[in-house]
Design a protein around this motif. Sequence first.
Motif, PDB file in Angstrom:
ATOM      1  N   ALA A 199       1.041  -1.354   0.029  1.00 47.49           N
ATOM      2  CA  ALA A 199       0.000   0.050   0.012  1.00 47.49           C
ATOM      3  C   ALA A 199       0.814   1.152   0.039  1.00 47.49           C
ATOM      4  O   ALA A 199       0.675   2.242  -0.605  1.00 47.49           O
ATOM      5  N   ASP A 200       2.121   1.274   0.623  1.00 46.00           N
ATOM      6  CA  ASP A 200       2.926   2.512   0.666  1.00 46.00           C
ATOM      7  C   ASP A 200       3.315   2.792  -0.752  1.00 46.00           C
ATOM      8  O   ASP A 200       3.898   4.044  -0.753  1.00 46.00           O
ATOM      9  N   ASP A 201       3.494   1.946  -1.699  1.00 43.43           N
ATOM     10  CA  ASP A 201       4.172   2.262  -2.968  1.00 43.43           C
ATOM     11  C   ASP A 201       3.260   3.142  -3.742  1.00 43.43           C
ATOM     12  O   ASP A 201       3.695   3.565  -4.796  1.00 43.43           O
ATOM     13  N   PHE A 202       2.048   3.411  -3.161  1.00 44.51           N
ATOM     14  CA  PHE A 202       0.988   4.274  -4.018  1.00 44.51           C
ATOM     15  C   PHE A 202       0.652   5.573  -3.160  1.00 44.51           C
ATOM     16  O   PHE A 202      -0.465   6.155  -3.524  1.00 44.51           O
ATOM     17  N   THR A 203       1.354   5.932  -2.128  1.00 45.63           N
ATOM     18  CA  THR A 203       1.033   7.175  -1.371  1.00 45.63           C
ATOM     19  C   THR A 203       1.790   8.365  -2.001  1.00 45.63           C
ATOM     20  O   THR A 203       2.679   8.354  -2.577  1.00 45.63           O
ATOM     21  N   GLY A 204       1.100   9.380  -1.483  1.00 43.27           N
ATOM     22  CA  GLY A 204       1.791  10.599  -2.001  1.00 43.27           C
ATOM     23  C   GLY A 204       1.069  11.151  -3.461  1.00 43.27           C
ATOM     24  O   GLY A 204       0.293  10.620  -4.231  1.00 43.27           O
TER      25      GLY A 204
END
Length: 452
Positions: free
Chosen positions: A447-452
Amino acid sequence: MSRAPRSSSPADRREVTPRAATRTLSEDPLGGTVRRTVLPSGLRVLTEAIPTTRSVSFGVWVAVGSRDETGTQSGAAHFLEHLLFKGTHKRTALDISAQIEAVGGETNAFTTKEYTCYYARVLDEDLPLAIDVMCDLVADSVLAAADVETERGVILEEIAMHDDEPGDEVHDLFVRAVYGDHPLGRLISGTEETVTPMTRRQIHHFYRRRYTPPQIVVAAAGNLDHAAVLRLVRQALRGTPLDTERAAPAPPRPRTPGVRTRPAATVVEPKETEQAHVILGCPGIDRLDERRFALGVLNNVLGGGMSSRLFQEIRERRGLAYSVYSYASQYADSGLFAVYAGCAPGKLDEVLTLTRAELGRVAADGLTEAEVARGKGMSKGSFVLGLEDTGSRMSRLAKGELLYGTLMPVDELLARVDAVTVDEVNALAAELLARPMSLAVVGPFGADDFTG
């Protein structure tokens, strides 16, 4: 003083068969004569006579789908679809398949979120057999306890197989991201957690409560006679649980407000796949929205074919994905619009960047007159070419009746597409494509790969 009862004459004692109301809906130059009869029970029969064919497609459509289930019933409509082929009081499961296959015919069924269909395609001379078999299995299935257990295992395998197909799984992930716990967000098949404990009693209750004549449309298209089809249907249903008292047909599913969608979000299903599967999309419009014809044109130009903007930019010019397309799903009171792409995991960021940029450009600048003309041509051509077989014509009759309550003539539909203007398409694009987008991803990511 009591009066002796009057003796009745033979004419008085004759059984009176309730009259059915029949009318001709259209005599289409691109097809045949379409007729519609409402039986006293509320069941509707629609036919399209196409004398130039030697086959007939026959379907029994029920206005019941997965959105009609409660949470604990999730998967019941699909489970029932499987079970109805397992045997009736007159036929075994082998009889059902063998009798149709013996004449070279084919049968199948499918469940959607809003309806279920059981259908057969046979030679015109074998239509009486198809009607008897299909009406029998829909009206009078046994739902034997042993068959429930057998099909439970089959459905659990189907669910597991679906989970092994990331290209399918990402669509379910996206729908859940938009609709959450609403029935439209649930899997049509149900899940292992809901299918495993489901009992024969629950399924039988769902069957008898939901499968009633007012909710059923029988449709047939091909080399047929309407009066003969009507007679055969009435004969096949006589004495079954669908041979009921007088009732009015159920109206189309209401267009009620209140289908809440979730705020735009990113959902990721981590899987060690060779290809990343991604959907970027948002809530769309419902199927009765007058802008649906403009949406069809917009979808065609944006991602509906090899000449579409997304296909040209992402596959043809840059070779970033083998498959990329846009699509719209429409329900009675809601809808979706989305873009799908399958690509190498290392190319996903670039694919997403290009997709968002293209959506932004169309929202801001719209489509050109030439693009809208091409999109309209695609809509008209695909519709007319899709009517080249009896199966698609049969489906058109049933969907018109179940979903819209009317059958739009072919010429009128083509005229509605022709009437779409550039301004209408661009106004819809400006509204729809500017909405916050949800992102669903299946692949080797967190999930952290698509933050920001």
